[in-house]
Scaffold this motif. Structure first.
Motif, PDB file in Angstrom:
ATOM      1  N   PRO A  16      13.377   8.817  10.220  1.00  0.00           N
ATOM      2  CA  PRO A  16      12.598   9.851   9.093  1.00  0.00           C
ATOM      3  C   PRO A  16      11.311   9.255   8.818  1.00  0.00           C
ATOM      4  N   VAL A  17      10.256  10.087   8.679  1.00  0.00           N
ATOM      5  CA  VAL A  17       9.048   9.848   7.887  1.00  0.00           C
ATOM      6  C   VAL A  17       9.316  10.128   6.526  1.00  0.00           C
ATOM      7  N   THR A  18       8.441   9.170   5.749  1.00  0.00           N
ATOM      8  CA  THR A  18       8.434   9.389   4.411  1.00  0.00           C
ATOM      9  C   THR A  18       7.401   9.054   3.758  1.00  0.00           C
ATOM     10  N   TRP A  19       7.349   9.091   2.370  1.00  0.00           N
ATOM     11  CA  TRP A  19       5.932   8.533   1.835  1.00  0.00           C
ATOM     12  C   TRP A  19       6.523   7.824   0.490  1.00  0.00           C
ATOM     13  N   MET A  20       5.974   6.738   0.184  1.00  0.00           N
ATOM     14  CA  MET A  20       6.557   5.717  -0.901  1.00  0.00           C
ATOM     15  C   MET A  20       5.279   5.077  -1.323  1.00  0.00           C
ATOM     16  N   PRO A  21       4.884   5.408  -2.745  1.00  0.00           N
ATOM     17  CA  PRO A  21       3.621   4.861  -3.029  1.00  0.00           C
ATOM     18  C   PRO A  21       3.809   3.413  -3.664  1.00  0.00           C
ATOM     19  N   GLU A  22       3.075   2.761  -3.810  1.00  0.00           N
ATOM     20  CA  GLU A  22       2.824   1.180  -3.954  1.00  0.00           C
ATOM     21  C   GLU A  22       3.962   0.921  -5.147  1.00  0.00           C
ATOM     22  N   GLU A  23       3.762   1.609  -6.186  1.00  0.00           N
ATOM     23  CA  GLU A  23       4.596   1.355  -7.459  1.00  0.00           C
ATOM     24  C   GLU A  23       5.836   1.463  -7.107  1.00  0.00           C
ATOM     25  N   GLU A  24       6.428   2.303  -6.327  1.00  0.00           N
ATOM     26  CA  GLU A  24       7.606   2.486  -5.759  1.00  0.00           C
ATOM     27  C   GLU A  24       8.231   1.622  -4.955  1.00  0.00           C
ATOM     28  N   VAL A  25       7.288   1.278  -3.944  1.00  0.00           N
ATOM     29  CA  VAL A  25       7.754   0.470  -2.964  1.00  0.00           C
ATOM     30  C   VAL A  25       8.062  -1.147  -3.672  1.00  0.00           C
ATOM     31  N   PRO A  72      27.995   1.568   1.534  1.00  0.00           N
ATOM     32  CA  PRO A  72      28.579   1.848   0.337  1.00  0.00           C
ATOM     33  C   PRO A  72      29.701   2.865   0.413  1.00  0.00           C
ATOM     34  N   GLU A  73      29.515   3.783   1.310  1.00  0.00           N
ATOM     35  CA  GLU A  73      30.598   4.653   1.672  1.00  0.00           C
ATOM     36  C   GLU A  73      31.816   3.938   2.146  1.00  0.00           C
ATOM     37  N   ALA A  74      31.638   2.906   2.885  1.00  0.00           N
ATOM     38  CA  ALA A  74      32.653   2.316   3.642  1.00  0.00           C
ATOM     39  C   ALA A  74      33.354   1.320   2.518  1.00  0.00           C
ATOM     40  N   GLY A  75      32.763   1.149   1.287  1.00  0.00           N
ATOM     41  CA  GLY A  75      33.344   0.380   0.411  1.00  0.00           C
ATOM     42  C   GLY A  75      32.617  -0.759   0.135  1.00  0.00           C
ATOM     43  N   TYR A  76      31.300  -1.190   0.565  1.00  0.00           N
ATOM     44  CA  TYR A  76      30.807  -2.392   0.469  1.00  0.00           C
ATOM     45  C   TYR A  76      29.289  -2.076  -0.635  1.00  0.00           C
ATOM     46  N   ASP A  77      29.249  -2.970  -1.620  1.00  0.00           N
ATOM     47  CA  ASP A  77      28.183  -2.673  -2.475  1.00  0.00           C
ATOM     48  C   ASP A  77      27.121  -3.386  -1.925  1.00  0.00           C
ATOM     49  N   ILE A  78      26.190  -2.813  -1.049  1.00  0.00           N
ATOM     50  CA  ILE A  78      25.212  -3.657  -0.402  1.00  0.00           C
ATOM     51  C   ILE A  78      24.240  -2.493  -0.137  1.00  0.00           C
ATOM     52  N   ASN A  79      22.830  -2.811  -0.609  1.00  0.00           N
ATOM     53  CA  ASN A  79      21.694  -1.760  -0.517  1.00  0.00           C
ATOM     54  C   ASN A  79      20.835  -2.779   0.881  1.00  0.00           C
ATOM     55  N   ALA A  80      21.109  -2.600   2.018  1.00  0.00           N
ATOM     56  CA  ALA A  80      20.321  -3.125   3.130  1.00  0.00           C
ATOM     57  C   ALA A  80      19.303  -2.084   3.587  1.00  0.00           C
ATOM     58  N   ALA A  81      19.125  -1.370   2.864  1.00  0.00           N
ATOM     59  CA  ALA A  81      17.887  -0.244   3.513  1.00  0.00           C
ATOM     60  C   ALA A  81      16.499  -0.871   3.907  1.00  0.00           C
ATOM     61  N   GLU A  82      16.008  -0.637   4.793  1.00  0.00           N
ATOM     62  CA  GLU A  82      14.829  -1.074   5.398  1.00  0.00           C
ATOM     63  C   GLU A  82      13.741   0.006   5.241  1.00  0.00           C
ATOM     64  N   ILE A  83      12.489  -0.312   4.757  1.00  0.00           N
ATOM     65  CA  ILE A  83      11.241   0.652   4.671  1.00  0.00           C
ATOM     66  C   ILE A  83      10.289   0.049   5.789  1.00  0.00           C
ATOM     67  N   VAL A 100       0.920  -1.314   0.188  1.00  0.00           N
ATOM     68  CA  VAL A 100      -0.022  -0.125  -0.041  1.00  0.00           C
ATOM     69  C   VAL A 100       0.642   1.393  -0.050  1.00  0.00           C
ATOM     70  N   ALA A 101       1.799   1.403   0.748  1.00  0.00           N
ATOM     71  CA  ALA A 101       2.880   2.576   0.918  1.00  0.00           C
ATOM     72  C   ALA A 101       3.828   2.072   2.084  1.00  0.00           C
ATOM     73  N   GLY A 102       5.025   2.908   1.763  1.00  0.00           N
ATOM     74  CA  GLY A 102       5.864   2.781   2.608  1.00  0.00           C
ATOM     75  C   GLY A 102       5.893   4.058   3.649  1.00  0.00           C
ATOM     76  N   VAL A 103       6.149   4.329   4.850  1.00  0.00           N
ATOM     77  CA  VAL A 103       5.961   5.407   5.395  1.00  0.00           C
ATOM     78  C   VAL A 103       7.007   5.801   6.579  1.00  0.00           C
ATOM     79  N   THR A 104       8.091   5.081   6.705  1.00  0.00           N
ATOM     80  CA  THR A 104       9.206   5.267   7.464  1.00  0.00           C
ATOM     81  C   THR A 104      10.381   4.601   6.811  1.00  0.00           C
ATOM     82  N   LEU A 105      11.541   5.208   6.975  1.00  0.00           N
ATOM     83  CA  LEU A 105      12.933   4.651   6.539  1.00  0.00           C
ATOM     84  C   LEU A 105      13.712   4.029   7.844  1.00  0.00           C
ATOM     85  N   GLY A 106      14.058   2.812   7.569  1.00  0.00           N
ATOM     86  CA  GLY A 106      14.611   1.996   8.897  1.00  0.00           C
ATOM     87  C   GLY A 106      15.971   3.001   9.152  1.00  0.00           C
TER      88      GLY A 106
END
Length: 322
Positions: free
Chosen positions: A288-297, A236-247, A118-124
């Motif tokens: 941080p509060v965010t708003w991420m719609p269905e398609e983007e999520v 990535p800034e530390a040199g590791y090509d990993i996207n572990a971002a949580e929403i 439905v939506a993403g609302v917060t960035l981990g």
């Protein structure tokens, strides 16, 4: 003549039924809803969910009842949701890790395509943390140098995902770590604060120590640097090509009607703009509060799954499952 009358009656009935279906969609919700949290009461996800429920109930005009169904890192709640036929009256608020990495690390009865997002609302704001007065200070580079010189440097893990990430880093940096399993932030914090463990994964517990400085952050596992710890570099800034971002995202079964998903999304968007949700999220939980719609999520989750698959292949399998 009789057949014409019968045909007209059937047509009228079909139109009436179609009209009823539209009315039901337009009337959504017409009864109380259930917001399921796949984690125990009192955690940051649960705290957010209860504020969301209060605000959404005002917008939707129906009670939104919160139910906790912990287990399997949020997987129990998603397994039940996948089989739900409530058409949006039951929805889960949880972390993206459960859907992106969960099915890769263990056998599940669900996968990405079983839900609508439905939506993403917060960035981990997950992180790699340490404690005060360590011999390597609070610098990631110094920790790596220390661990290279001291085989058996200890790391407290909580999830299969953070275990995979640290194994990848250990492989890249030539580290021989002692892995200490823990169950959640409540199990990790005492080990870090007492000095029994050198460094650890934290899903958010470190935010409670932002003011005291008792739990310095070494690395941000979010897409950007952490709100409360801006000096800590990202992976990535530390040199590791990993996207572990949580929403943190609201999910419904894939068969949920468009109109129901859209109405839930409207209520969620209003909640992200409400001062009560902003206060609890940004000032108390420090996310941080965010708003991420269905398609983007949906696209983000799909991309992340492919990234994890590539990482697992590079490692030759998941740690502990060889």
């Amino acid at each position: 003549m009789t057949m014409k009358l019968l045909g007209s009656a059937l047509l009228a009935s079909a139109v009436a039924l179609a009209g009823t279906g539209l009315a039901q969609a337009d009337d959504f919700p017409s009864k109380p809803l259930t917001l399921v949290v796949g984690w125990g009461a009192g955690g940051s996800t649960d705290i957010q969910a209860r504020v969301l429920a209060d605000i959404m109930s005002e917008d939707l005009g129906q009670p939104v009842n919160v139910v906790n169904q912990p287990g399997a890192g949020g997987g129990v709640a998603l397994a039940r949701l996948a089989n739900s036929r409530d058409e949006g009256y039951t929805f889960v608020f949880g972390t993206s890790m459960t859907i992106t990495f969960g099915p890769l690390s263990s056998e599940t009865t669900y996968d990405l395509d079983d839900f609508r997002y439905v939506a993403g609302v917060t960035l981990g704001q997950s992180a790699i943390v340490t404690g005060e007065d360590r011999p390597f200070g609070d610098s990631w580079e110094d920790l790596v140098a220390y661990a290279q010189e001291n085989p058996g440097t200890s790391y407290a893990t909580q999830t299969a995902l953070d275990r995979m990430i640290i194994e990848y880093i250990a492989q890249q940096e030539g580290l021989d770590l002692r892995i200490v399993p823990t169950s959640g932030g409540a199990g990790m914090a005492p080990l870090i604060l007492s000095g029994d463990v050198d460094f650890a994964y934290s899903g958010g517990t470190h935010s409670g120590y932002a003011e005291t400085g008792e739990m310095p952050v070494l690395l941000s596992l979010a897409e950007d640097r952490l709100v409360a710890f801006p000096d800590a570099p990202t992976l990535p800034e530390a040199g590791y090509d990993i996207n572990a971002a949580e929403i943190r995202v609201a999910m419904v079964p894939k068969n949920t009607p468009d109109a129901h998903v859209e109405r839930l999304a409207e209520a969620l968007k209003a909640a992200t703009e409400d001062e009560r949700f902003i206060e609890i999220t940004e000032e108390r939980i420090l996310m941080p509060v965010t708003w991420m719609p269905e398609e983007e999520v949906t696209q983000l989750l799909s991309d992340q799954i492919e990234g994890y698959k590539a990482l697992i292949e590079e490692l030759g399998g998941l740690p502990g499952q060889e």
